[in-house]
Design an enzyme around this catalytic site. Structure first.
Site, PDB file in Angstrom:
ATOM      1  CB  SER A 127      -0.874   0.005   1.244  1.00 27.96           C
ATOM      2  OG  SER A 127      -0.030   0.135   2.368  1.00 27.96           O
ATOM      3  CE  LYS A 128      -1.968   6.657  -3.110  1.00 29.69           C
ATOM      4  NZ  LYS A 128      -3.313   6.604  -2.962  1.00 29.69           N
ATOM      5  NE  ARG A 129      -0.743   1.709   5.887  1.00 31.66           N
ATOM      6  CZ  ARG A 129      -0.177   0.650   6.431  1.00 31.66           C
ATOM      7  NH1 ARG A 129       0.726   0.784   7.361  1.00 31.66           N
ATOM      8  NH2 ARG A 129      -0.530  -0.563   6.049  1.00 31.66           N
ATOM      9  CG  HIS A 130       4.887   0.167   3.817  1.00 35.58           C
ATOM     10  ND1 HIS A 130       5.762  -0.271   4.774  1.00 35.58           N
ATOM     11  CD2 HIS A 130       3.647  -0.041   4.301  1.00 35.58           C
ATOM     12  CE1 HIS A 130       5.078  -0.738   5.794  1.00 35.58           C
ATOM     13  NE2 HIS A 130       3.796  -0.615   5.535  1.00 35.58           N
TER      14      HIS A 130
END
Ligand code: GLU
Length: 483
Positions: free
Chosen positions: A256-259
């Site tokens: 996901s985008k978080r990483h």
């Protein structure tokens, strides 16, 4: 029979890196077998369409080197394959299933369906259409169903899943897979507006387009038993299925985008080489069976096989991707890279931007960076003469340092075409300069770099001085004395 595969994105957003990998595996598999790879746009869900998304996805695919033999933007007589242009067709096939008793009419309102889900949730059962409790042609009877249809009452068409049997299929990656009929939902095939769902359109198209292998992400595995039932209901031979593992964050959660970046265009903007990204992504979930890590597209095509696609989720290692990009950077012709970098240098207002000079700078410093664009900041002291201010700490180590002033003076007077071109002469000059001030040569090189570049680290100092030339070095050394 020749291999035919498809990549079937929905235009609901930009191209996710996981989708690029799916597209790439389809492409590699097709090309390995001398087959055909088609692009089919699955835009049946009209509520999730995003304007311009498909064009962007196609751009990203082309950028990464994945090209299609048939489909949108492809010349010749094939395509475009866009499901919204084929809605009548799916309706006909859906109705055929009602006639053959493999699908049925259901008249439930959304409120009734919500109530059903709430009951199931309260009872702790997995949500699934409860055929015997809801309003469909079986519970209300054929006559009532016909009456409602004549009245144009809202209805959908659902797949009649045989509850008492298992659905089995072989997956080229996961081996034999079994789902119990009890687990499979009576999937809606045609919605109340007459539009097909993904499942119906996908199976009809895979059959009509003579797809031999369905290579797609693992998240579609639970849909596959429904598809297998559809093939059976139509009396068609199913393709070979291959569900490729998920891409995971380093903490093994779904990527996901978080990483970090997840959209292909973000990787492009960041400055990754398309070849590096394709190479890296190919290795996320597939192993070539050797230690080789670097593959051109042609080599990937040659080496790729579904047998070597792993079952386990593949961790997307951003650090490794950065490293790999750096390795690709080292293999490119500096002249070509210089062309790519020039616009940035010009925009930044640098003075020394002659292509041959820029190419030499790139050749000198690329060992130290992972991205071409990083060369700009890393070597700004080569592209221009305005040096970034020295940190207080660094300044304290050189200002008023008498020994250093003596050594720099000797160095300055020995600086000429010979000592900047010839490594031995340069070493000799450096040694003499250090010794003239009672310093060790090693202890002289660090402050010399500071004086010349205002940086504590950088590319090889001899190479740097050579590129700066006698005059520019001279000015910088003089500035040190007058500071
Ligand atoms: N349209 C589906 C998607 O967006 C395709 C899945 C499949 O390949 O069957 O991924």
């Amino acid at each position: 029979m020749s291999v035919r595969v498809r990549f079937a994105p929905s235009p609901t957003g930009f191209l996710h890196i996981g989708s690029l990998r799916t597209a790439l595996y389809n492409y590699l598999f097709a090309k390995h077998h001398g087959g055909t790879c088609i692009l089919r746009i699955e835009d049946t869900d009209r509520t999730r369409l995003v304007e311009g998304a498909m064009e962007e996805q196609i751009k990203s695919l082309e950028w990464a080197g994945v090209v299609f033999d048939e489909g949108p933007h492809v010349g010749g007589s094939h395509g475009p394959y866009t499901q919204s242009e084929r809605f009548d067709l799916y309706r006909q096939y859906g109705m055929q299933l009602v006639k053959s008793d493999a699908a049925y009419y259901a008249f439930d309102t959304s409120e009734e369906l919500d109530a059903m889900r709430q009951r199931q949730q309260a009872a702790g059962i997995a949500p699934k259409y409860d055929r015997s409790a809801m309003r469909n042609q079986f519970t209300i009877g054929e006559h009532e169903a016909q009456r409602l249809l004549d009245e144009n009452a809202q209805h959908v068409i659902r797949l009649k899943v045989p509850i008492h049997s298992d659905v089995r299929f072989h997956d080229a990656v996961r081996g034999d897979v079994v789902f119990s009929g009890r687990e499979i939902d009576d999937q809606i095939l045609l919605k109340s507006d007459g539009f097909p769902t993904y499942h119906l359109a996908n199976v009809v198209d895979d059959h009509l387009m003579e797809i031999t292998h369905v290579i797609r992400a693992e998240e579609w595995l639970p849909s596959t038993p429904k598809h297998v039932l559809l093939y059976e209901a139509f009396g068609w031979t199913p393709p070979t299925f291959a569900h490729v593992p998920l891409l995971l964050n380093p903490d093994r959660s779904k990527m996901s985008k978080r990483h970090g970046d997840v959209m292909v265009q973000d990787f492009a903007k960041k400055g990754f080489f398309p070849e590096a990204l394709a190479n890296f992504v190919a290795l996320c979930g597939w192993n070539p069976g050797t230690d080789t890590e670097f593959f051109s597209m042609t080599e990937l095509i040659e080496a790729f096989s579904l047998e070597r696609v792993n079952k386990a989720g593949a961790v997307f290692d951003y650090q490794k991707l950065h490293w790999m990009n750096g390795e690709y950077l080292k293999t490119r012709a500096p002249e070509v890279l210089a062309e790519e970098l020039l616009p940035t240098l010009v925009t930044r207002g640098f003075e020394y931007v002659q292509p041959a000079f820029v190419a030499s700078v790139i050749a000198l410093v690329r060992e130290r960076v992972h991205f071409l664009q990083d060369v700009t900041d890393f070597a700004d002291y080569l592209f221009g003469d305005v040096l970034s201010p020295l940190s207080e700490e660094a300044a304290a180590t050189i200002t008023g340092n008498e020994a250093l002033i003596t050594a720099v003076q000797t160095f300055r007077s020995g600086l000429n075409d010979e000592t900047i071109e010839n490594l031995d002469a340069f070493k000799e000059l450096s040694k003499n300069s250090a010794e003239s001030a009672g310093m060790k040569v090693g202890a002289f090189m660090k402050p010399l770099r500071l004086v010349l570049t205002h940086r504590e680290v950088g590319a090889d100092l001899f190479g740097t001085i050579k590129l700066l030339g006698v005059q520019r070095c001279g000015f910088r050394l003089d500035a040190f004395f007058s500071s």
